[in-house]
Motif scaffolding. Structure first.
Motif, mmCIF file in Angstrom:
data_model
loop_
_atom_site.group_PDB
_atom_site.id
_atom_site.type_symbol
_atom_site.label_atom_id
_atom_site.label_comp_id
_atom_site.label_asym_id
_atom_site.label_seq_id
_atom_site.Cartn_x
_atom_site.Cartn_y
_atom_site.Cartn_z
ATOM 1 N N LEU A 1 8.609 0.551 5.014
ATOM 2 C CA LEU A 1 8.940 1.545 6.103
ATOM 3 C C LEU A 1 8.046 2.884 6.295
ATOM 4 O O LEU A 1 8.671 3.889 7.065
ATOM 5 N N GLY A 2 7.175 2.900 5.801
ATOM 6 C CA GLY A 2 6.155 3.996 5.566
ATOM 7 C C GLY A 2 6.748 5.331 4.805
ATOM 8 O O GLY A 2 6.187 6.331 4.991
ATOM 9 N N THR A 3 7.612 4.923 3.891
ATOM 10 C CA THR A 3 8.027 5.976 3.205
ATOM 11 C C THR A 3 7.338 6.134 1.638
ATOM 12 O O THR A 3 7.634 6.938 0.875
ATOM 13 N N MET A 4 6.576 5.344 1.461
ATOM 14 C CA MET A 4 5.962 5.306 0.087
ATOM 15 C C MET A 4 5.039 6.669 -0.069
ATOM 16 O O MET A 4 4.329 6.948 0.885
ATOM 17 N N THR A 5 4.714 6.902 -1.311
ATOM 18 C CA THR A 5 3.896 7.966 -1.676
ATOM 19 C C THR A 5 3.287 7.895 -2.874
ATOM 20 O O THR A 5 3.222 6.755 -3.570
ATOM 21 N N ARG A 6 2.290 8.678 -3.128
ATOM 22 C CA ARG A 6 1.483 8.498 -4.374
ATOM 23 C C ARG A 6 1.698 9.872 -5.449
ATOM 24 O O ARG A 6 1.514 10.969 -4.809
ATOM 25 N N ASN A 7 1.991 9.726 -6.406
ATOM 26 C CA ASN A 7 1.955 10.907 -7.432
ATOM 27 C C ASN A 7 1.357 10.844 -8.686
ATOM 28 O O ASN A 7 0.717 9.652 -8.663
ATOM 29 N N PHE A 8 1.625 11.536 -9.758
ATOM 30 C CA PHE A 8 0.931 11.170 -11.009
ATOM 31 C C PHE A 8 1.186 10.055 -11.660
ATOM 32 O O PHE A 8 0.463 9.749 -12.657
ATOM 33 N N GLN A 9 2.134 9.318 -11.330
ATOM 34 C CA GLN A 9 2.784 7.979 -11.829
ATOM 35 C C GLN A 9 2.101 6.977 -10.966
ATOM 36 O O GLN A 9 2.349 5.551 -11.349
ATOM 37 N N GLY A 10 1.266 7.058 -9.961
ATOM 38 C CA GLY A 10 0.858 6.117 -9.105
ATOM 39 C C GLY A 10 1.894 6.136 -7.802
ATOM 40 O O GLY A 10 2.037 7.109 -7.173
ATOM 41 N N TYR A 11 1.887 4.811 -7.265
ATOM 42 C CA TYR A 11 2.739 4.561 -5.993
ATOM 43 C C TYR A 11 4.184 4.942 -6.363
ATOM 44 O O TYR A 11 4.709 4.503 -7.410
ATOM 45 N N SER A 12 5.102 5.636 -5.584
ATOM 46 C CA SER A 12 6.217 5.965 -5.687
ATOM 47 C C SER A 12 7.198 5.657 -4.475
ATOM 48 O O SER A 12 6.541 5.830 -3.334
ATOM 49 N N THR A 13 8.436 5.769 -4.588
ATOM 50 C CA THR A 13 9.280 5.473 -3.491
ATOM 51 C C THR A 13 10.058 6.723 -2.745
ATOM 52 O O THR A 13 10.517 6.646 -1.859
ATOM 53 N N HIS A 14 10.042 7.832 -3.916
ATOM 54 C CA HIS A 14 10.300 9.031 -3.409
ATOM 55 C C HIS A 14 9.655 10.149 -3.005
ATOM 56 O O HIS A 14 9.012 10.850 -3.701
ATOM 57 N N GLY A 15 9.030 10.024 -1.769
ATOM 58 C CA GLY A 15 8.024 10.926 -1.395
ATOM 59 C C GLY A 15 8.306 12.186 -0.861
ATOM 60 O O GLY A 15 7.625 13.305 -1.143
ATOM 61 N N ASN A 16 9.759 12.392 -0.515
ATOM 62 C CA ASN A 16 9.972 13.658 0.108
ATOM 63 C C ASN A 16 10.501 14.541 -0.954
ATOM 64 O O ASN A 16 12.087 14.777 -0.919
ATOM 65 N N SER A 17 9.988 15.140 -1.849
ATOM 66 C CA SER A 17 10.371 15.849 -3.225
ATOM 67 C C SER A 17 9.424 16.628 -3.783
ATOM 68 O O SER A 17 8.261 16.475 -3.630
ATOM 69 N N ASP A 18 10.006 17.443 -4.405
ATOM 70 C CA ASP A 18 9.150 18.434 -4.929
ATOM 71 C C ASP A 18 9.210 17.936 -6.585
ATOM 72 O O ASP A 18 10.264 17.711 -7.266
ATOM 73 N N LEU A 19 8.014 17.725 -7.152
ATOM 74 C CA LEU A 19 7.674 17.152 -8.359
ATOM 75 C C LEU A 19 7.566 18.337 -9.585
ATOM 76 O O LEU A 19 6.519 19.229 -9.331
#
Length: 467
Positions: free
Chosen positions: A314-332
């Motif tokens: 769906l093109g909604t995957m993102t990367r954060n400090f835990q690696g690949y993630s499903t919740h891209g539209n968020s403040d960590l």
């Protein structure tokens, strides 16, 4: 965003000579700018301002909680950890975590949904069931946790310290995803890394997680450990495939004993050479794809019906400090010693030393010790790197629309640096679209480095090798 082209079989990608030529050291890009660019001119007041600004665009929240305690040290480990068998030593730490939650949540709009939660370490299951319950309740009291079926609440598990009762307790609290550390199932390898973990411990937890209905489960493996061979690692993979975890992470071991003291217990003579490591990587990709796993990118694999594979489609995957993630539209928001936050246009990091973390909170202030506020150039390049690594493609025209500029012109330096990779067939350019080829997927970190304007000023030796 542009939808990536379907992947071709990995056998078309394997070129050992080419891979060796590109196997240099480089960032994993769990952030951009990367941590070496964080500076001490960014402090607690700057982070508080970023938290307050983020309410103007009230994105969901992702909370990361670092639990640094371990009962025993694994020799390969590069995490921030404290070795102890006394669970009572966690009580003062949990009290400081609560102070940090209070100070952080004061700056945030309480109506913002906590769509993602992750406990990492160390070993979060070092905590007693009562301590885990207390920490979860405090998070709920300070931030208001979600009951949505779409939430992603995960925790890292050490199968040597968790059992059926642990999983039932975690499910009752609200966790719906588990990450189990395995590394290798070969007894000789386990002995060499000080992590003796019979298969039955892992298998019984997977079976129970399935029975309880956890929505997803990840297993971590590492290749390049002492005494591993391509055939021994293939044997571990065959056993793991039989367990059928929805997600797998197959990491390359980075031997950096000068930076991580426990690694000095590993004899360099026992480590596999570069040819053997490449063979393990090739075996991993071929065996997992044969078993039906999707190669998400880098070291991540998922079954096609897992939420991570769906997010990539769906093109909604993102990367954060835990690696690949499903919740891209968020403040960590990162909580705990060494934790890093990504909020609004800033990164903020807590001290890596426990005493410094405690002292800041005892003084009544957030523990932020360094960070960075991103320029427009940083934000544009972060977005380009993120989409390239997640979609295996980048649409420069769409990127330009997002930032209201000519992205092709702005990133001309990156496109110039990509020219040799285009010539070697790692990435193709179709007008404003960049598409990573199957062989380029293995070297996606190298391709991302072309967009990194800060990298030439940093010491390459601080990073692990790409493969």
């Amino acid at each position: 965003m542009f939808s990536p082209l379907p992947a071709l079989p990995s056998t078309q990608a394997w070129d050992p000579a080419l891979l060796k030529r590109y196997d240099i050291s480089g960032p994993r890009y769990t952030s951009y700018p990367t941590a070496p660019s964080f500076h001490q001119g960014f402090g607690a007041e700057d982070f508080e301002a970023a938290l307050a600004r983020s309410n103007a665009r009230p994105r969901p929240l992702s909370l990361y909680v670092h639990v640094p305690f371990c009962r025993r040290i694994c020799f390969y480990c590069a995490c921030n950890k404290i070795a102890t068998k006394n669970t009572q030593l966690a009580e003062p730490y949990l009290s400081r975590l609560d102070r940090e939650m209070v100070l952080t949540s004061r700056q945030l709009d309480r109506s913002r949904e906590v769509s993602q939660l992750h406990w990492g370490g160390g070993t979060p299951t070092f905590l007693t069931l009562g301590q885990m319950g207390d920490l979860f309740d405090r998070l709920d009291a300070r931030f208001g946790l979600s009951n949505s079926p779409d939430r992603d609440y995960s925790i890292e598990i050490d199968p040597r310290e968790a059992n059926v009762l642990t999983l039932r307790h975690l499910q009752a609290l609200g966790f719906n995803r588990l990450s189990l550390g395995v590394q290798d199932l070969d007894p000789k390898v386990q002995q060499a890394i000080n992590r003796v973990q019979p298969r039955v411990l892992t298998e019984s937890l997977i079976d129970e997680a399935r029975r309880l209905g956890f929505r997803s489960l990840n297993l971590d493996l590492i290749y390049g450990l002492p005494h591993q061979t391509p055939s021994s690692f293939a044997a571990t993979l065959a056993q793991i495939i039989d367990m059928a975890p929805p997600r797998l992470s197959v990491f390359n071991y980075a031997h950096l004993p000068s930076r991580f003291a426990p690694q000095r217990r590993i004899r360099e003579a026992d480590l596999p050479d570069s040819d053997a490591k490449l063979a393990m990587l090739q075996t991993s990709i071929e065996m997992l794809e044969e078993a039906g796993y999707v190669h998400i990118g880098m070291d991540h694999f998922a079954l096609p019906d897992d939420s991570l594979a769906s997010a990539q489609r769906l093109g909604t995957m993102t990367r954060n400090f835990q690696g690949y993630s499903t919740h891209g539209n968020s403040d960590l928001v990162g909580l705990g010693v060494s934790a890093i936050s990504r909020v609004d246009d800033c990164y903020a990091q807590n001290p890596t030393a426990l005493a410094d973390y405690e002292a800041a909170l005892d003084a009544g202030r957030l523990a932020t010790v360094k960070g960075i506020r991103l320029s427009l150039d940083d934000q544009l390049r972060r977005r380009a790197i993120e989409r390239l690594m997640c979609d295996m493609a980048l649409d420069l025209e769409a990127l330009g629309h997002e930032f209201d500029l000519d992205a092709t012109l702005w990133l001309d330096d990156a496109l110039t640096r990509l020219a040799p990779s285009i010539e070697d067939g790692l990435i193709e350019r179709h007008g404003s679209r960049l598409v990573v080829t199957p062989r380029g997927r293995l070297l996606i970190r190298h391709l991302a480095m072309a967009f990194d304007a800060r990298l030439p000023k940093q010491a390459q030796e601080r990073y692990s090798r790409i493969l």
